[in-house]
Design an enzyme around this catalytic site. Structure first.
Site, PDB file in Angstrom:
ATOM      1  N   LYS A  85      41.870  51.739  45.758  1.00  0.00           N
ATOM      2  CA  LYS A  85      42.541  51.496  47.037  1.00  0.00           C
ATOM      3  C   LYS A  85      42.416  52.693  47.981  1.00  0.00           C
ATOM      4  CE  LYS A  85      45.943  47.938  46.036  1.00  0.00           C
ATOM      5  NZ  LYS A  85      47.352  47.550  46.112  1.00  0.00           N
ATOM      6  N   LYS A  97      36.678  41.316  42.099  1.00  0.00           N
ATOM      7  CA  LYS A  97      37.906  40.556  41.899  1.00  0.00           C
ATOM      8  C   LYS A  97      38.281  39.801  43.171  1.00  0.00           C
ATOM      9  CE  LYS A  97      41.861  42.647  41.995  1.00  0.00           C
ATOM     10  NZ  LYS A  97      43.005  43.551  41.786  1.00  0.00           N
ATOM     11  N   LYS A 151      43.477  39.566  48.079  1.00  0.00           N
ATOM     12  CA  LYS A 151      44.047  39.244  49.396  1.00  0.00           C
ATOM     13  C   LYS A 151      43.401  40.086  50.479  1.00  0.00           C
ATOM     14  CE  LYS A 151      48.645  38.795  47.402  1.00  0.00           C
ATOM     15  NZ  LYS A 151      49.804  39.636  47.158  1.00  0.00           N
TER      16      LYS A 151
END
Ligand code: TYM
Length: 332
Positions: free
Chosen positions: A111, A194, A197
């Site tokens: 992230k 993956k 969102k």
């Protein structure tokens, strides 16, 4: 007593990965366990959120829990920030966490990417708050998708660290429950990534609110290879896009991957995609309809969340008091 705790971040639309990797399993597990399901708004703000969108998304996730089949009378449903013990315990655990443990967390590395010096401290401390979510209720089992495994190991390590430092066996070591054939649903555009969102392409995921035409279109456009469907689980494992679509089908129909592979072995992708789209619409449309019905009465939904928070607080407060006593804090 076995107790389940799990949560989802209110950061926009839930997708079929959240559903098959987590929510669908929660529905099944609620018959056997005492369950607590939160909407983790404190985790959501580890990256910037628009306040109005956060509020809306918190209600939408709560409505999706109920629409998917979580019984709000039996299970406890609330948003994390309504129970202040999450943040309080998180701080105490933060003080017990060696930096080296957090440096190993792959989700932070993914992230933060190249922005390690500019992302917030909250993103780094994210797994400690997650440990607090679980330990404050002395949860024994945590049903999640595969991507949360490393965070759960940290929660177990922190439980052990607290127990060793202050009181043997105070916190049970929470067990991950990673179940079903779709524990890691991949992007529809790239079978090695993956489903998420935050992917820029909406075609990479099936949202829980997509209508029938959108679901069919996204599945039709999903990346595949030119070969017919694989004839064995081993052959599927070497073809990530095929394996992903077959796993989604298996999870939606409560079948195993092996049975699903056998059923479509050697078939045409175009035909299989049509069948998959029909199943996905049949399973997701009723949830979307029910979610919309629940969201039409925000007053009732907010009452339900407040009631959930009261029930959660009643469990969390005695644990928090005991933790403060053990650590050596004066209480009123
Ligand atoms: P979040 O919101 O990212 O994901 C919610 C749940 O969905 C699962 N999931 C997936 N499963 C299969 N395939 C995918 N592509 C996929 N993407 C997401 C996640 O594994 C998760 O179960 N950190 C948690 C939220 C959390 C939590 C907790 C969970 C906060 N505190 C305490 C359990 C216990 C998370 O990533 O949420």
């Amino acid at each position: 007593m076995n107790r389940i705790l799990s949560g989802i971040q209110p950061t926009g639309n839930l997708h079929i990965g959240n559903y098959l990797g987590a929510l669908k399993n929660w529905v099944r597990l609620q018959a056997e366990y005492d369950c607590i399901f939160c909407i983790v708004d404190l985790h959501a703000i580890t990256v910037p959120q628009d306040p109005a969108a956060l509020r809306a998304s918190t209600r939408e996730v709560a409505a999706t829990y109920i629409a998917a089949g979580i019984d709000a009378e039996r299970a406890v449903i609330f948003n994390q920030s309504m129970v202040s013990a999450h943040a309080e315990l998180s701080w105490i655990l933060t003080c017990l966490t060696p930096l080296g443990w957090l440096n190993r967390m792959t989700q932070f590395k993914d992230k933060a990417g190249k922005n390690k010096d500019s992302v917030g401290l909250g993103l780094y401390a994210y797994p400690v708050l997650m440990a607090a979510d679980i330990l404050i209720y002395k949860a024994t089992h945590v049903p999640v998708g595969e991507d949360q495994k490393q965070h759960l190991e940290l929660a177990r390590d922190l439980a052990q660290m607290f127990n060793k430092t202050f009181a043997p066996d105070f916190f049970p070591l929470p067990e991950p429950v990673i179940m079903g054939p779709a524990t890691r649903v991949m992007s529809l555009r790239d079978g090695t990534k993956k489903m998420s969102k935050s992917d820029a392409s909406d075609y990479s995921r099936i949202n829980m609110t997509d209508d029938a035409d959108t679901i069919a279109l996204k599945i039709r456009k999903a990346k595949t290879d030119p070969l017919p469907l694989p004839v064995s689980v081993e052959a599927a494992a070497a073809r990530p896009e095929a394996e992903n679509l077959l796993s989604i089908y298996a999870a939606l129909t409560d079948a195993s991957l092996a049975d699903t592979v056998a059923r479509f072995a050697g078939g045409e992708f175009a035909r299989f995609k049509e069948t998959l789209a029909e199943i996905a619409v049949a399973k997701l449309a009723p949830i979307a309809d029910e979610r919309a019905r629940i969201l039409a009465d925000v007053g009732e939904l907010d009452r339900l969340l407040r009631r959930g928070a009261e029930r959660a607080n009643a469990i969390a407060e005695p644990t928090m008091a005991a933790v403060k006593d053990l650590v050596g804090m004066l209480r009123p």
